[in-house]
Design a protein around this motif. Structure first.
Motif, PDB file in Angstrom:
ATOM      1  N   PRO A 144       0.831  -1.207   0.000  1.00 30.98           N
ATOM      2  CA  PRO A 144       0.000   0.000   0.000  1.00 30.98           C
ATOM      3  C   PRO A 144       0.866   1.258   0.000  1.00 30.98           C
ATOM      4  O   PRO A 144       1.984   1.259   0.521  1.00 30.98           O
ATOM      5  CB  PRO A 144      -0.788  -0.120   1.306  1.00 30.98           C
ATOM      6  CG  PRO A 144      -0.774  -1.576   1.635  1.00 30.98           C
ATOM      7  CD  PRO A 144       0.539  -2.092   1.142  1.00 30.98           C
ATOM      8  N   SER A 145       0.322   2.314  -0.546  1.00 25.95           N
ATOM      9  CA  SER A 145       1.063   3.564  -0.666  1.00 25.95           C
ATOM     10  C   SER A 145       1.548   4.065   0.690  1.00 25.95           C
ATOM     11  O   SER A 145       2.655   4.589   0.804  1.00 25.95           O
ATOM     12  CB  SER A 145       0.187   4.631  -1.327  1.00 25.95           C
ATOM     13  OG  SER A 145       0.840   5.867  -1.395  1.00 25.95           O
ATOM     14  N   SER A 146       0.745   3.898   1.738  1.00 29.85           N
ATOM     15  CA  SER A 146       1.113   4.394   3.068  1.00 29.85           C
ATOM     16  C   SER A 146       2.375   3.689   3.580  1.00 29.85           C
ATOM     17  O   SER A 146       3.229   4.312   4.209  1.00 29.85           O
ATOM     18  CB  SER A 146      -0.042   4.182   4.051  1.00 29.85           C
ATOM     19  OG  SER A 146      -0.382   2.800   4.124  1.00 29.85           O
ATOM     20  N   GLU A 147       2.511   2.379   3.294  1.00 28.51           N
ATOM     21  CA  GLU A 147       3.679   1.634   3.742  1.00 28.51           C
ATOM     22  C   GLU A 147       4.926   2.074   2.982  1.00 28.51           C
ATOM     23  O   GLU A 147       6.003   2.217   3.558  1.00 28.51           O
ATOM     24  CB  GLU A 147       3.448   0.137   3.541  1.00 28.51           C
ATOM     25  CG  GLU A 147       4.566  -0.735   4.080  1.00 28.51           C
ATOM     26  CD  GLU A 147       4.282  -2.214   3.937  1.00 28.51           C
ATOM     27  OE1 GLU A 147       5.236  -3.003   4.025  1.00 28.51           O
ATOM     28  OE2 GLU A 147       3.103  -2.574   3.729  1.00 28.51           O
ATOM     29  N   LYS A 149       5.369   4.999   1.610  1.00 31.54           N
ATOM     30  CA  LYS A 149       5.698   6.352   2.061  1.00 31.54           C
ATOM     31  C   LYS A 149       6.478   6.320   3.369  1.00 31.54           C
ATOM     32  O   LYS A 149       7.382   7.122   3.591  1.00 31.54           O
ATOM     33  CB  LYS A 149       4.425   7.185   2.231  1.00 31.54           C
ATOM     34  CG  LYS A 149       3.846   7.710   0.938  1.00 31.54           C
ATOM     35  CD  LYS A 149       2.679   8.646   1.215  1.00 31.54           C
ATOM     36  CE  LYS A 149       2.168   9.308  -0.049  1.00 31.54           C
ATOM     37  NZ  LYS A 149       1.072  10.261   0.225  1.00 31.54           N
ATOM     38  N   SER A 150       6.127   5.394   4.253  1.00 35.63           N
ATOM     39  CA  SER A 150       6.820   5.281   5.532  1.00 35.63           C
ATOM     40  C   SER A 150       8.295   4.951   5.316  1.00 35.63           C
ATOM     41  O   SER A 150       9.171   5.499   5.996  1.00 35.63           O
ATOM     42  CB  SER A 150       6.151   4.200   6.382  1.00 35.63           C
ATOM     43  OG  SER A 150       6.864   3.995   7.582  1.00 35.63           O
ATOM     44  N   ASP A 192       3.819  11.631  -5.574  1.00 34.29           N
ATOM     45  CA  ASP A 192       3.045  11.501  -4.342  1.00 34.29           C
ATOM     46  C   ASP A 192       3.856  10.766  -3.284  1.00 34.29           C
ATOM     47  O   ASP A 192       3.835  11.133  -2.102  1.00 34.29           O
ATOM     48  CB  ASP A 192       1.742  10.749  -4.627  1.00 34.29           C
ATOM     49  CG  ASP A 192       0.894  10.585  -3.375  1.00 34.29           C
ATOM     50  OD1 ASP A 192       0.493  11.611  -2.784  1.00 34.29           O
ATOM     51  OD2 ASP A 192       0.665   9.432  -2.965  1.00 34.29           O
ATOM     52  N   ALA A 196       6.433  12.272   0.929  1.00 39.12           N
ATOM     53  CA  ALA A 196       6.681  11.794   2.296  1.00 39.12           C
ATOM     54  C   ALA A 196       7.971  12.377   2.867  1.00 39.12           C
ATOM     55  O   ALA A 196       8.195  12.348   4.082  1.00 39.12           O
ATOM     56  CB  ALA A 196       6.757  10.276   2.318  1.00 39.12           C
TER      57      ALA A 196
END
Length: 202
Positions: A144-147, A149-150, A192, A196
């Motif tokens: 997922p994008s959130s992972e 980005k982290s 995107d 981050a």
């Protein structure tokens, strides 16, 4: 002052030792030059073997493995730097350096150590490959994008973590390559992911 046998022996001993040191230096220097020439000939032969060959990408990946099994990354990049204006090198050394960066990351498990071995030769390919290797190891290609980005936010750390600011810059440059790779070369998705990062400079 009379010249004694002791004086003659002392003079001859000093002269002999001086010649021995000079001769040893010459032999050592000559051996280094010969070793460098053999290494350069090997690298050139490996690069030429893939030039204008079908399926070149796979071939250059094997070249990267061959080179790293024989020489260190700094040695290879030094030879690349001396030859990167030649067509066989200029067109493809960035690709080979990418592969070597990935392979060195897998061996060393540290982006920063690979950076300390690497350089900006061949448009910083080794830097960029190291960052790509990091993402590949994490197995977040389809995460997922959130992972993603982290990971993007922490992989390069802070500028204070590096001996030279240029290394920090190259790490973030490498992140650009890596995020494009992760985004399947969709620029908007890659941008995107780069959001981050903590600052505009990054």
């Amino acid at each position: 002052m009379p010249i004694t046998n002791k004086t003659i022996i002392k003079t001859l001993t000093v002269a002999f030792l001086s010649l021995a040191v000079a001769g040893g230096f010459f032999i050592s220097k000559n051996a280094q030059n010969e070793s460098r020439q053999r290494s350069e000939a090997y690298v050139k032969d490996q690069m030429a073997g893939c030039y204008e060959k079908a399926g070149a990408s796979k071939c250059y990946k094997q070249v990267a493995a061959n080179l790293l099994s024989t020489l260190s990354l700094p040695q290879i990049l030094e030879i690349f730097k001396a030859n990167e204006n030649n067509p066989e090198f200029f067109e493809n050394c960035h690709t080979v350096a990418h592969y070597m960066g990935q392979m060195e990351y897998r061996r060393l498990k540290s982006v920063s150590i690979v950076f300390s071995e690497g350089g900006h030769t061949c448009l910083g390919g080794a830097y960029h490959g190291a960052v790509e290797g990091y993402f590949m190891e994490k197995g977040i290609i389809n995460a997922p994008s959130s992972e993603i980005k982290s990971e993007v936010a922490q992989i390069c750390g802070k500028v204070e973590d590096y001996e030279r600011r240029q290394q920090f810059t190259e790490c973030n440059h490498g992140l650009g390559h890596a995020t494009m790779f992760l985004a399947d070369y969709d620029l908007l998705i890659a941008l995107d992911l780069c959001d981050a990062l903590g600052t505009v400079n990054e």
